[in-house]
Design an enzyme around this catalytic site. Structure first.
Site, PDB file in Angstrom:
ATOM      1  N   TRP A  56       0.829  -1.242  -0.033  1.00 56.06           N
ATOM      2  CA  TRP A  56       0.126  -0.005  -0.018  1.00 56.06           C
ATOM      3  C   TRP A  56       0.908   1.373  -0.067  1.00 56.06           C
ATOM      4  CZ3 TRP A  56      -3.548  -2.396   3.994  1.00 56.06           C
ATOM      5  CH2 TRP A  56      -4.768  -3.202   3.390  1.00 56.06           C
ATOM      6  N   HIS A 119       4.169  -9.191   8.135  1.00 57.77           N
ATOM      7  CA  HIS A 119       3.231  -8.172   8.625  1.00 57.77           C
ATOM      8  C   HIS A 119       1.794  -8.719   8.480  1.00 57.77           C
ATOM      9  CE1 HIS A 119       2.455  -4.359  10.510  1.00 57.77           C
ATOM     10  NE2 HIS A 119       1.512  -4.130   9.732  1.00 57.77           N
ATOM     11  N   GLU A 154       0.853  -9.485  14.470  1.00 60.92           N
ATOM     12  CA  GLU A 154       0.072  -9.434  15.441  1.00 60.92           C
ATOM     13  C   GLU A 154      -1.070 -10.851  15.420  1.00 60.92           C
ATOM     14  OE1 GLU A 154      -1.951  -5.820  14.804  1.00 60.92           O
ATOM     15  OE2 GLU A 154      -0.411  -4.630  15.955  1.00 60.92           O
ATOM     16  N   TYR A 213      -0.687   0.945  22.053  1.00 58.44           N
ATOM     17  CA  TYR A 213      -1.320   2.275  21.718  1.00 58.44           C
ATOM     18  C   TYR A 213      -2.216   2.715  22.844  1.00 58.44           C
ATOM     19  CZ  TYR A 213       0.180   1.177  17.080  1.00 58.44           C
ATOM     20  OH  TYR A 213       0.987   0.762  15.703  1.00 58.44           O
ATOM     21  N   GLU A 243       5.948  -1.870  17.825  1.00 53.55           N
ATOM     22  CA  GLU A 243       5.150  -0.902  17.251  1.00 53.55           C
ATOM     23  C   GLU A 243       4.789  -0.047  18.737  1.00 53.55           C
ATOM     24  OE1 GLU A 243       1.502  -1.559  15.117  1.00 53.55           O
ATOM     25  OE2 GLU A 243       2.383  -3.097  13.984  1.00 53.55           O
TER      26      GLU A 243
END
Length: 262
Positions: A56, A119, A154, A213, A243
């Site tokens: 992407w 990923h 993940e 996060y 991350e």
């Protein structure tokens, strides 16, 4: 990979890629106890940027961008987040392998570490493709101390499923590369290695992923996750944060700027 994405426009002259090896700043990395250390066993910290899904945002998978990250952002590591589906490696292996190859060779040229990231999120690992990919990467680049392998970004499966996957992929890497760091994803989308220490993997130089996060801190508050991480490390489980974001995984939320402080 979660969070908001900020787009930067880079203006560079063309920089040809030649594999002229520059040693990374800390030499051959190793795991000593729960610490990531340099070649002399002194604990160190890596800091840098994760690229977005290869299929992407391929325009950032080149040495020109790495020059900026190293010289302007003071990065000593870059993460090549190779996507698998929707045009990623599973759909187009040659193209995506080439993108990752460009980042790896750029990092070697510049003396940076590079995290080679499988990923994928959720409960599908694409194990046969992972074995082929990491076999090729470790054969080609495993002799360089710049390489760090992240074998499942993940996972949203239980720890026993992750262990089964890791026990298929890690030996393939170790057959070619006995020393470089391997980072293993953890349950709940790499919410942290909250498993008993007796369930650690039996390989050298292994670390376990924690993604941070503000609103998805491993299923708990920030302080709860910090406490969990401290407990895990006191139990001998080394953690690698591949991350880290200061923004919500949802759009239009407030940035947690206080979390940016060291």
């Amino acid at each position: 990979m979660r969070g908001k994405f900020f787009y930067f426009l880079f203006f560079f002259c063309n920089i040809p890629i030649h594999l002229a090896v520059v040693n990374p700043p800390y030499g051959q990395l190793q795991v000593q106890g729960t610490y990531l250390t340099n070649s002399s066993g002194i604990p160190i910290q890596l800091q840098g940027i994760s690229l977005y899904f290869s299929m992407w945002q391929p325009q950032y998978y080149n040495q020109n961008v790495l020059v900026s990250l190293k010289n302007q952002w003071n990065s000593n590591v870059v993460r090549a987040a190779m996507g698998l589906t929707n045009g990623g490696y599973v759909d187009n292996p040659e193209y995506n392998y080439g993108l990752v190859k460009a980042v790896i060779e750029g990092a070697i040229n510049l003396g940076m570490y590079v995290i080679v990231d499988w990923h994928i999120t959720y409960n599908v690992s694409y194990t046969p493709q992972a074995i082929t990919f990491f076999s090729n990467i470790s054969k080609t680049y495993g002799s360089y101390p710049h390489i760090i392998y992240e074998i499942w970004n993940e996972p949203t499966v239980t720890w026993d499923v992750i262990v089964n996957y890791a026990n298929q992929v890690i030996p393939v890497i170790r057959a070619n590369d006995p020393n470089n760091i391997i980072v293993v994803g953890t349950a709940d989308g790499s919410g942290g290695p909250w498993f008993p220490p007796s369930q650690k993997l039996n390989y050298n130089n292994i670390m376990y992923t924690l993604h941070i996060y503000p609103d998805v801190f491993g299923g708990g508050s920030q302080e709860q996750v910090r406490t969990k991480a401290t407990t895990a490390m006191s139990n001998g489980i080394p953690i690698f944060v591949t991350e880290y974001g200061t923004g919500s995984v949802w759009p239009n939320e407030t940035l947690e700027v206080d979390e940016m402080a060291p």
